[in-house]
Design a protein around this motif. Structure first.
Motif: not given
Ligand SMILES: [Zn+2]
Length: 299
Positions: A82-86
């Motif tokens: 999830v953090a990767r997208r941010a």
């Protein structure tokens, strides 16, 4: 006993006397203990007994080595995805603000998420990647072909990039001088070299000692700080222009570090420790978990 990669001269300052810094187990794969040493002159820290490059492959054989895999299991790794997208958006914004051309070389392009994101934003992207599995995933998921490191080092790729980026990659690189020489040759004079690196002088490195997730021995050979990477690049014709935090890394590193310590991890406490480390980094960027460094060639 296997031969290990020997470092006789400090890659940063050329000095040849080192002292013991810390013993760090390979928590992820082999559980072997590796020794970190520190240069007595410039304080640069490195893994003193990493495997030879030709023997390093098995140390990357972990489903949990998410940089090269695409699996999403377990809490830490779900959060990671999830953090990767941010973070993709964050990296894009930092690059956009450099107001430079759009020809980008991503070294250590992994499964291609960053290249794909940048391609959609109008960048002309080229990747270099060591893992054949990652090259295949990149081709399959995004239709982008990444090249092998030897194609890059044998100068078979273009030499007029506006941006060369390495996101948490350079700490793995054995032939650091060959790479820096190629960065210099392959980058336009007004172009930017971007290195994102873990910071072993960070709050969470100091707090977690040998449990710190971003030592990641023996896969990480070089453990830079803001001072040592600046000196290292300066000795190779690059000047540091800017530094940025990687705001999610304190949380990710603290979660990984805690997962090495206990069978049971109390998530709210881990997040509080991540928050503490993040607040320290807001007060002093040199204490950030990881730092994005932006360099230009001395011309
Ligand atoms: Zn040194």
């Amino acid at each position: 006993m296997k031969e290990s990669y020997s470092i006789n001269r400090c890659p940063v300052c050329g000095h040849s006397s080192f002292k013991h810094f810390l013993n760090v187990p390979d928590w992820l794969v082999s559980k072997e203990i590796f020794e970190l040493q520190q240069c007595e002159q410039c304080q640069f820290v490195f893994t003193a007994n990493a495997p030879l490059e030709k023997d390093a492959g098995p140390y990357y054989n972990s489903e949990e080595y998410v940089e090269h895999s695409d699996t999403s299991s377990g809490l830490i790794y779900s959060v990671y995805h999830v953090a990767r997208r941010a973070m993709l958006h964050y990296k894009y914004m930092k690059i956009k603000r450099l107001h430079v051309g759009k020809k980008l070389l991503d070294v250590g392009s992994g499964s291609g998420y960053f290249m794909n994101f940048m391609k959609k934003k109008g960048y002309d992207v080229t990747g270099v990647e060591i893992s054949e599995k990652a090259i295949a995933l990149c081709k399959k998921n995004f239709g982008i072909k990444a090249h092998s490191p030897s194609e890059f080092l044998e100068e078979k790729l273009d030499t007029d990039y506006d941006i060369i980026s390495l996101w948490h990659v350079f700490e793995h690189v054995y032939s650091y001088d060959a790479y820096f020489e190629l960065f210099s040759k392959s980058l336009n004079n007004n172009g930017y070299l971007i290195l994102a690196l873990p910071n072993c002088d960070s709050q969470d490195a100091r707090m977690n000692k040998s449990y710190w997730g971003a030592y990641d021995t023996p896969r990480h050979i070089w453990h830079f700080t803001s001072k040592t990477i600046e000196l290292f690049a300066m000795g190779r014709g690059f000047k540091m222009i800017k530094k940025h935090r990687m705001p999610l890394d304190p949380f990710f590193n603290v979660m990984v570090s805690d997962s090495y310590k206990d069978k049971f991890t109390f998530l709210p406490l881990t997040l509080l420790k991540g928050l503490y480390s993040y607040i320290i980094s807001l007060l002093n960027i040199e204490k950030s978990s990881s730092i994005i460094y932006i360099f230009q060639k001395n011309t």
